[in-house]
Design a protein around this motif. Structure first.
Motif, PDB file in Angstrom:
ATOM      1  N   ILE A  55       1.410  13.180   8.860  1.00 46.91           N
ATOM      2  CA  ILE A  55       2.964  13.788   8.834  1.00 46.91           C
ATOM      3  C   ILE A  55       2.599  15.162   7.781  1.00 46.91           C
ATOM      4  O   ILE A  55       3.490  15.808   7.354  1.00 46.91           O
ATOM      5  CB  ILE A  55       3.708  12.818   8.000  1.00 46.91           C
ATOM      6  N   SER A  56       1.202  15.387   7.605  1.00 46.01           N
ATOM      7  CA  SER A  56       1.195  16.530   6.637  1.00 46.01           C
ATOM      8  C   SER A  56      -0.091  17.245   6.912  1.00 46.01           C
ATOM      9  O   SER A  56      -1.049  16.396   7.405  1.00 46.01           O
ATOM     10  CB  SER A  56       1.432  16.369   5.235  1.00 46.01           C
ATOM     11  N   GLU A  60       0.995  -1.093  -0.052  1.00 40.33           N
ATOM     12  CA  GLU A  60       0.020  -0.067   0.085  1.00 40.33           C
ATOM     13  C   GLU A  60       0.864   1.343  -0.125  1.00 40.33           C
ATOM     14  O   GLU A  60       1.931   1.253   0.577  1.00 40.33           O
ATOM     15  CB  GLU A  60      -0.914  -0.149   1.204  1.00 40.33           C
ATOM     16  N   PHE A  61       0.331   2.175  -0.396  1.00 39.01           N
ATOM     17  CA  PHE A  61       1.125   3.505  -0.540  1.00 39.01           C
ATOM     18  C   PHE A  61       0.276   4.729   0.203  1.00 39.01           C
ATOM     19  O   PHE A  61      -1.073   4.720   0.251  1.00 39.01           O
ATOM     20  CB  PHE A  61       1.131   4.118  -2.182  1.00 39.01           C
ATOM     21  N   THR A  62       0.753   5.757   0.754  1.00 38.00           N
ATOM     22  CA  THR A  62       0.313   6.923   0.920  1.00 38.00           C
ATOM     23  C   THR A  62       0.721   7.906   0.086  1.00 38.00           C
ATOM     24  O   THR A  62       1.930   7.974  -0.049  1.00 38.00           O
ATOM     25  CB  THR A  62       0.593   7.113   2.595  1.00 38.00           C
ATOM     26  N   PHE A  63      -0.113   8.989   0.078  1.00 37.58           N
ATOM     27  CA  PHE A  63       0.652  10.263  -1.013  1.00 37.58           C
ATOM     28  C   PHE A  63       0.497  11.536   0.059  1.00 37.58           C
ATOM     29  O   PHE A  63       0.595  12.497  -0.572  1.00 37.58           O
ATOM     30  CB  PHE A  63      -0.783  10.371  -1.900  1.00 37.58           C
ATOM     31  N   ASN A  64       0.561  11.421   1.374  1.00 33.94           N
ATOM     32  CA  ASN A  64       0.503  12.417   2.349  1.00 33.94           C
ATOM     33  C   ASN A  64       2.162  13.297   2.132  1.00 33.94           C
ATOM     34  O   ASN A  64       1.878  14.493   2.180  1.00 33.94           O
ATOM     35  CB  ASN A  64       0.234  12.049   3.614  1.00 33.94           C
ATOM     36  N   PRO A  65       2.869  12.572   2.084  1.00 34.64           N
ATOM     37  CA  PRO A  65       4.174  13.461   2.095  1.00 34.64           C
ATOM     38  C   PRO A  65       4.311  14.390   0.819  1.00 34.64           C
ATOM     39  O   PRO A  65       4.015  13.984  -0.451  1.00 34.64           O
ATOM     40  CB  PRO A  65       5.356  12.345   1.959  1.00 34.64           C
ATOM     41  N   PHE A  66       4.936  15.627   1.068  1.00 31.81           N
ATOM     42  CA  PHE A  66       4.982  16.488  -0.113  1.00 31.81           C
ATOM     43  C   PHE A  66       6.297  16.608  -0.979  1.00 31.81           C
ATOM     44  O   PHE A  66       6.329  17.442  -1.713  1.00 31.81           O
ATOM     45  CB  PHE A  66       4.945  17.897   0.626  1.00 31.81           C
ATOM     46  N   ALA A  67       7.055  15.815  -0.582  1.00 37.73           N
ATOM     47  CA  ALA A  67       8.667  15.657  -1.457  1.00 37.73           C
ATOM     48  C   ALA A  67       9.122  14.383  -1.028  1.00 37.73           C
ATOM     49  O   ALA A  67       8.667  13.698  -0.384  1.00 37.73           O
ATOM     50  CB  ALA A  67       9.469  16.759  -1.104  1.00 37.73           C
ATOM     51  N   ASN A 122      -1.604   8.659   8.602  1.00 44.20           N
ATOM     52  CA  ASN A 122      -3.288   9.038   8.648  1.00 44.20           C
ATOM     53  C   ASN A 122      -3.127  10.393   8.084  1.00 44.20           C
ATOM     54  O   ASN A 122      -2.680  11.293   8.130  1.00 44.20           O
ATOM     55  CB  ASN A 122      -3.735   9.066  10.236  1.00 44.20           C
ATOM     56  N   PRO A 123      -4.353  10.335   7.234  1.00 38.99           N
ATOM     57  CA  PRO A 123      -5.531   9.372   7.052  1.00 38.99           C
ATOM     58  C   PRO A 123      -4.882   8.708   5.716  1.00 38.99           C
ATOM     59  O   PRO A 123      -4.348   9.183   4.987  1.00 38.99           O
ATOM     60  CB  PRO A 123      -6.976  10.157   7.003  1.00 38.99           C
ATOM     61  N   ARG A 124      -5.637   7.555   5.505  1.00 35.32           N
ATOM     62  CA  ARG A 124      -5.617   6.721   4.189  1.00 35.32           C
ATOM     63  C   ARG A 124      -6.683   6.626   3.507  1.00 35.32           C
ATOM     64  O   ARG A 124      -7.778   7.113   4.247  1.00 35.32           O
ATOM     65  CB  ARG A 124      -5.053   5.340   4.524  1.00 35.32           C
ATOM     66  N   VAL A 125      -6.583   6.369   1.917  1.00 29.25           N
ATOM     67  CA  VAL A 125      -8.109   6.431   1.428  1.00 29.25           C
ATOM     68  C   VAL A 125      -8.181   4.829   0.967  1.00 29.25           C
ATOM     69  O   VAL A 125      -7.431   4.201   0.863  1.00 29.25           O
ATOM     70  CB  VAL A 125      -7.627   7.362   0.116  1.00 29.25           C
ATOM     71  N   ILE A 126      -9.403   4.567   1.473  1.00 29.30           N
ATOM     72  CA  ILE A 126      -9.656   3.033   1.353  1.00 29.30           C
ATOM     73  C   ILE A 126     -10.968   2.842   0.381  1.00 29.30           C
ATOM     74  O   ILE A 126     -11.817   4.012   0.386  1.00 29.30           O
ATOM     75  CB  ILE A 126      -9.859   2.390   2.614  1.00 29.30           C
ATOM     76  N   LYS A 127     -11.232   1.690  -0.179  1.00 29.06           N
ATOM     77  CA  LYS A 127     -12.308   1.351  -0.812  1.00 29.06           C
ATOM     78  C   LYS A 127     -13.165   0.519  -0.124  1.00 29.06           C
ATOM     79  O   LYS A 127     -12.886  -0.596   0.422  1.00 29.06           O
ATOM     80  CB  LYS A 127     -11.877   0.832  -2.070  1.00 29.06           C
ATOM     81  N   LYS A 128     -14.582   0.743   0.087  1.00 25.99           N
ATOM     82  CA  LYS A 128     -15.530   0.174   0.593  1.00 25.99           C
ATOM     83  C   LYS A 128     -16.754  -0.223  -0.167  1.00 25.99           C
ATOM     84  O   LYS A 128     -17.333   0.824  -0.774  1.00 25.99           O
ATOM     85  CB  LYS A 128     -16.145   0.760   1.953  1.00 25.99           C
ATOM     86  N   GLY A 129     -16.684  -1.421  -0.814  1.00 30.82           N
ATOM     87  CA  GLY A 129     -17.514  -1.645  -1.774  1.00 30.82           C
ATOM     88  C   GLY A 129     -17.295  -1.025  -3.058  1.00 30.82           C
ATOM     89  O   GLY A 129     -16.154  -0.983  -3.690  1.00 30.82           O
ATOM     90  N   ASN A 130     -18.277  -0.063  -3.451  1.00 33.44           N
ATOM     91  CA  ASN A 130     -17.828   1.030  -4.709  1.00 33.44           C
ATOM     92  C   ASN A 130     -17.467   2.409  -3.964  1.00 33.44           C
ATOM     93  O   ASN A 130     -17.556   3.177  -4.893  1.00 33.44           O
ATOM     94  CB  ASN A 130     -18.579   0.426  -5.893  1.00 33.44           C
ATOM     95  N   LYS A 131     -17.551   2.344  -3.054  1.00 31.61           N
ATOM     96  CA  LYS A 131     -17.532   3.697  -2.360  1.00 31.61           C
ATOM     97  C   LYS A 131     -15.970   4.091  -1.846  1.00 31.61           C
ATOM     98  O   LYS A 131     -15.301   3.137  -1.385  1.00 31.61           O
ATOM     99  CB  LYS A 131     -18.312   4.023  -1.233  1.00 31.61           C
ATOM    100  N   PHE A 132     -15.374   5.348  -1.719  1.00 32.67           N
ATOM    101  CA  PHE A 132     -14.057   5.533  -1.431  1.00 32.67           C
ATOM    102  C   PHE A 132     -14.124   6.367   0.138  1.00 32.67           C
ATOM    103  O   PHE A 132     -15.143   7.341   0.241  1.00 32.67           O
ATOM    104  CB  PHE A 132     -13.154   6.191  -2.286  1.00 32.67           C
ATOM    105  N   ASP A 133     -13.349   6.123   1.030  1.00 33.62           N
ATOM    106  CA  ASP A 133     -13.634   7.042   2.320  1.00 33.62           C
ATOM    107  C   ASP A 133     -12.038   7.307   2.874  1.00 33.62           C
ATOM    108  O   ASP A 133     -10.970   6.461   2.483  1.00 33.62           O
ATOM    109  CB  ASP A 133     -14.329   6.098   2.983  1.00 33.62           C
TER     110      ASP A 133
END
Ligand SMILES: *Cc1c(COP(=O)(O)O)cnc(C)c1O
Length: 478
Positions: free
Chosen positions: A316-317, A125-132, A294-305
């Protein structure tokens, strides 16, 4: 020609706009809030302003003007279409405080891009929270630290960094509170396995590596290194700033790495430099997923949260990273598709090897054999000129110089990365120019000693520029 600076062409009461007469009325601003010293801005016409900024832009050098073979940190391919898509108001006007139900499309892009990066790197899994990139390194090292702490293994206070690493690696380790243990390189430019074995003990939290390394050399012993580290209870961190060397061909997780970051603003279609918006997503293997920021983006059924993990290292951001950079990466990966993405690596490697083979009789090649996306020379074989002088002379021919005096392993290092997207003609012209400069170094070395000759600014006093920078027009008059 000496360009007059905008303050010099300023004339009192000259303006660059016209507004209709005020029919709204007057509003008194509290005196404590008003300016007491005069507002010293140039007074110029619209034409003057436009010409001023256009001239400034022309004094700069960028990938839209010419070849930019800066090794290690170079800009890869930044298709204009991705900028166009990311500038769509549907993306740019999203507010970071909107709730998940109102930004399902944006969350889908986050989620899908993370799936694509997982596919490309083997990370879970990946997080996109870091800015650089460096921010990603810090987040990744915090995860490493937490992993050991959670196991009650609090003796692990050291991180191994090879001497060929990018400077941010030891810096991030330090910022994260680790002591840095340096290991040397062999004459072939790879990690010295024997030296590595010497420093392993139960205080080592992990190692930071990049593969191919900063010399463009693939660490063939990577599986053995991974086994050594894991047997020692340590983790492996992969610096994936410049992933173009292996994109679609090899995956860091398959090599044994546990944590990595990627610079979207190098490898995935966002220009970098000048402090522009960046994104340093961090990926981890399965056992570290709960520790992601935190936070992460997850998929539940066909919704994202959004999802907050209790075991996380925390935030961290602010908000969710640089979303528009993620949009560009998403477009870039999809536009290449599964069929073409490996061509990024193949062309990056082909181009670097083409430069290497074409210049190896003119410039010293300390490490022979196949390189990956970049090649390091150690100055001229013949001729009375240093690497700095060759780089300055390249400016006269309209090229951005390569990275010089890095890596530190050689005295006259010149690191060239042609990147995957340049045409053979462009690379041939560059090779030709490098050969012409080598000839000049033999026949008229003073041309190089005093270069550059054709640029707006001549040879700078680099120490003075760093110690006493002139940042304001008024300082120039002193
Ligand atoms: C550019 C780079 C980094 C740092 O990335 P920033 O976004 O500038 O913080 C780290 N490692 C390598 C190998 C790089 O090329």
């Amino acid at each position: 020609m000496y360009d007059k600076l905008i303050y010099e062409i300023s004339k009192k009461d000259r303006i660059g706009y016209s507004l209709p007469n005020d029919d709204v009325g007057h509003f008194d601003i509290n005196e404590s809030l008003t300016r007491t010293i005069s507002f010293d801005m140039p007074e110029v016409t619209e034409l003057d302003v436009v010409r001023h900024f256009t001239r400034l832009s022309q004094k700069n050098y960028g990938v839209d003007q010419g070849f930019y073979p800066l090794g290690s940190c170079t800009m890869k391919y930044n298709p204009k279409i991705d900028e166009e898509i990311a500038s769509n108001p549907a993306f740019t006007k999203i507010h970071p405080l909107q709730n998940a139900t109102s930004v399902q499309g944006a969350l889908e892009i986050y989620y899908e891009t993370s799936r694509l990066l997982s596919e490309l790197t083997g990370m879970q899994e990946f997080t996109f929270n870091p800015f650089a990139g460096a921010h990603g390194e810090l987040a990744g090292l915090m995860i490493m630290k937490q992993y050991h702490m959670n196991r009650g293994d609090d003796k692990r206070t050291k991180v191994i960094v090879p001497n060929s690493a990018h400077g941010t690696n030891p810096a991030s380790s330090s910022v994260c509170g680790f002591d840095v243990v340096e290991v040397g390189s062999t004459a072939k430019g790879t990690v010295d396995l024997e030296a590595l074995k010497q420093v392993l003990n139960d205080e080592i939290a992990g190692i930071m590596l990049t593969n191919p390394n900063t010399m463009g050399i693939f660490e063939r012993d990577i599986c053995e290194i991974a086994k050594l580290m894991h047997d020692n209870g340590s983790l492996l961190y992969y610096d994936g700033a410049n992933l173009n060397a292996i994109l679609g061909m090899a995956r860091p997780a398959d090599m044994g790495f546990d944590i990595m970051h990627i610079n979207l603003h190098k490898t995935f279609s966002t220009p970098h430099g000048g402090g522009g918006p960046g994104s340093g997503p961090v990926g981890v293997v399965g056992k570290l997923v709960d520790l992601l920021p935190n936070p992460r983006v997850i998929k539940k059924g066909n919704k994202f949260d959004f999802f907050h993990s209790k075991a996380s290292i925390g935030a961290i951001s602010g908000f969710w990273g640089n979303f528009l950079v993620v949009v560009k990466a998403y477009c870039y990966i999809l536009s290449l598709g599964k069929e073409n993405i490996a061509n990024v690596a193949k062309l990056a490697v082909l181009n670097a090897n083409y430069v290497k083979e074409s210049l190896k009789d003119t410039y010293k090649l300390p490490i022979t054999g196949l390189c990956k996306h970049e090649v390091v020379f150690d100055g001229l074989i013949h001729g009375q000129a240093t690497t700095l002088e060759v780089a300055k002379r390249l400016l006269d021919y309209g090229y951005h110089p390569p990275t010089i005096y890095f890596p530190l392993l050689f005295h006259q290092s010149m690191m060239i990365e042609p990147t995957e997207n340049e045409s053979k003609e462009t690379i041939d012209d560059f090779i030709e120019t490098m050969k012409i400069i080598a000839q000049e170094a033999l026949k008229s070395p003073e041309l190089l000693h005093n270069a550059p000759h054709n640029t707006l600014v001549r040879r700078l006093d680099e120490v003075k520029a760093a110690r006493t920078p002139i940042l304001k027009y008024k300082d120039l008059l002193k």
